[in-house]
Design an enzyme around this catalytic site. Structure first.
Site, mmCIF file in Angstrom:
data_model
loop_
_atom_site.group_PDB
_atom_site.id
_atom_site.type_symbol
_atom_site.label_atom_id
_atom_site.label_comp_id
_atom_site.label_asym_id
_atom_site.label_seq_id
_atom_site.Cartn_x
_atom_site.Cartn_y
_atom_site.Cartn_z
ATOM 1 N N LYS A 150 -4.084 1.709 27.301
ATOM 2 C CA LYS A 150 -4.491 2.355 28.559
ATOM 3 C C LYS A 150 -4.213 3.844 28.492
ATOM 4 O O LYS A 150 -3.367 4.298 27.702
ATOM 5 C CB LYS A 150 -3.772 1.746 29.767
ATOM 6 N N ASP A 202 4.101 -2.080 32.880
ATOM 7 C CA ASP A 202 2.678 -1.874 32.578
ATOM 8 C C ASP A 202 1.951 -3.166 32.204
ATOM 9 O O ASP A 202 0.734 -3.151 31.996
ATOM 10 C CB ASP A 202 2.516 -0.880 31.420
HETATM 11 P P1 ATP Z 1 4.147 2.746 28.284
HETATM 12 O O1 ATP Z 1 2.890 3.536 28.279
HETATM 13 O O2 ATP Z 1 4.006 1.364 28.897
HETATM 14 O O3 ATP Z 1 5.353 3.515 28.767
HETATM 15 P P2 ATP Z 1 4.572 3.222 25.530
HETATM 16 O O4 ATP Z 1 3.211 3.335 24.916
HETATM 17 O O5 ATP Z 1 5.257 4.515 25.828
HETATM 18 O O6 ATP Z 1 4.478 2.333 26.805
HETATM 19 P P3 ATP Z 1 5.223 1.082 23.768
HETATM 20 O O7 ATP Z 1 4.258 1.340 22.654
HETATM 21 O O8 ATP Z 1 4.903 -0.048 24.655
HETATM 22 O O9 ATP Z 1 5.505 2.391 24.608
HETATM 23 O O10 ATP Z 1 6.649 0.886 23.066
HETATM 24 C C1 ATP Z 1 7.841 1.164 23.719
HETATM 25 C C2 ATP Z 1 8.991 0.572 22.912
HETATM 26 O O11 ATP Z 1 8.871 -0.842 22.916
HETATM 27 C C3 ATP Z 1 9.025 1.015 21.474
HETATM 28 O O12 ATP Z 1 10.199 1.724 21.279
HETATM 29 C C4 ATP Z 1 8.994 -0.256 20.634
HETATM 30 O O13 ATP Z 1 10.030 -0.315 19.674
HETATM 31 C C5 ATP Z 1 9.179 -1.394 21.625
HETATM 32 N N1 ATP Z 1 8.217 -2.500 21.402
HETATM 33 C C6 ATP Z 1 8.495 -3.786 21.601
HETATM 34 N N2 ATP Z 1 7.429 -4.560 21.325
HETATM 35 C C7 ATP Z 1 6.440 -3.734 20.965
HETATM 36 C C8 ATP Z 1 5.081 -3.946 20.564
HETATM 37 N N3 ATP Z 1 4.552 -5.179 20.496
HETATM 38 N N4 ATP Z 1 4.332 -2.853 20.287
HETATM 39 C C9 ATP Z 1 4.871 -1.620 20.391
HETATM 40 N N5 ATP Z 1 6.137 -1.372 20.736
HETATM 41 C C10 ATP Z 1 6.936 -2.412 21.028
#
Ligand code: ATP
Length: 290
Positions: A11, A139
């Site tokens: 997203k 999210d």
């Molecule tokens: P958001 O936009 O919801 O804040 P984000 O894109 O900033 O999310 P994610 O990619 O969801 O962050 O990852 C956040 C943390 O979650 C990372 O530090 C990662 O180690 C952990 N994590 C756990 N499971 C997953 C997964 N399936 N894919 C990516 N990261 C994951």
């Protein structure tokens, strides 16, 4: 054994506003979220006979056990549905940059929920699946929902909006990371100078007006970036604008920047220019149906 591969769409935040800090430590948010074509592919196998949840995270820097959001989603599903798990294996083919403000982990969690519903409880309504998702992460409900939506509360209260007009997007993730809790810690809600105009965003979406959507992009986290972070994010934005973006902004708690383009060729040129400096640059488009 049953097996299904589900696309887990990333997203972007067309808007992100922080309304107040709540007594429980979370913040009440108001944001317009948009699913995009950049996705992970999540393969879910059930009835493996192990009685366990096994996650193959696809990358060494991502957790493969209970710390993985996909693992948590499976666990929450079995608990909420009151079904005994006789073994699930989840394999993630990762394309969405992690910790990037693109809900990569949440998208994987939502994909697991959708696959398990289809196998085990096809009659379960979307709102129930979103409710289970809310226990896993803020999210996840939007990632279950998909499309274009206003998200309120922690992100779990969703209202459908008119679909985003077709366009090209360039996504660029700089090499540094931003800590979401740290960014929230820096925000003083009474001092936010420029908040999103949600009336303008909703009107632009309803009119199918891409320029209006571009004009209304706004993320209040941009105000609390440290000087070095702000400099790099503004540089990426500038490269996009110089190459024909209608506008560009950071998504979520960053640091990824996305730009909107009405011409695919311009998006391609902008992506090529950014690839000279950055390793993680993607072309994408809005996805309006699940
Ligand atoms: P958001 O936009 O919801 O804040 P984000 O894109 O900033 O999310 P994610 O990619 O969801 O962050 O990852 C956040 C943390 O979650 C990372 O530090 C990662 O180690 C952990 N994590 C756990 N499971 C997953 C997964 N399936 N894919 C990516 N990261 C994951």
């Amino acid at each position: 054994m049953k097996e299904q591969t589900v696309l887990a769409h990333a997203k972007v935040n067309l808007t992100l506003d922080i309304l107040r800090r709540r007594p429980d430590g979370y913040h009440d948010l108001e944001m317009v979220m948009q699913s995009i074509s950049l996705h992970d592919a999540v393969t879910v196998r059930t009835e493996t006979g192990s009685g366990e949840i096994v996650v193959h995270a696809g990358r060494e820097d991502l957790p493969s056990g209970p710390e993985n959001i996909a693992w948590k989603a499976a666990d929450a599903f079995f608990e909420a549905a009151g079904i005994v798990n006789d073994g699930v294996e989840i394999t993630i083919e990762k394309h969405i940059p992690a910790a990037a403000g693109m809900a990569g982990g949440s998208a994987d969690g939502a994909a697991v929920l959708r696959a398990l519903r289809e196998f085990l409880c096809p009659e379960m309504p979307d709102v129930e699946l979103e409710r289970i998702g809310a226990r896993v992460g803020s999210d996840v409900p939007f990632c279950v929902h998909g499309g274009t939506a206003l998200a309120e509360g922690r992100g779990e209260r969703l209202t459908d909006l008119a679909p985003m007009p077709a366009c090209s997007m360039v996504i660029c993730k700089p090499d540094f990371g931003l800590s979401t809790p740290q960014l929230f810690g820096r925000v003083r809600v009474d001092d936010i100078a420029r908040r999103p105009d949600h009336g303008a965003m909703k009107a632009a979406l309803a009119a199918g007006d891409l320029s209006g959507v571009a004009d209304a992009l706004c993320n209040v986290f941009c105000e609390v970036l440290a000087e070095k972070e702000r400099h790099e994010i503004l540089h990426i934005r500038q490269v996009m604008l110089e190459n024909g973006a209608l506008n560009a902004v950071m998504t979520g708690s960053g640091p990824t920047v996305f730009g909107l383009f009405d011409k695919e060729t311009a998006a391609q040129t902008a992506a090529d220019a950014l690839r000279r400096e950055y390793a993680q640059v993607f072309l994408a488009e809005p996805v309006n149906q699940r």
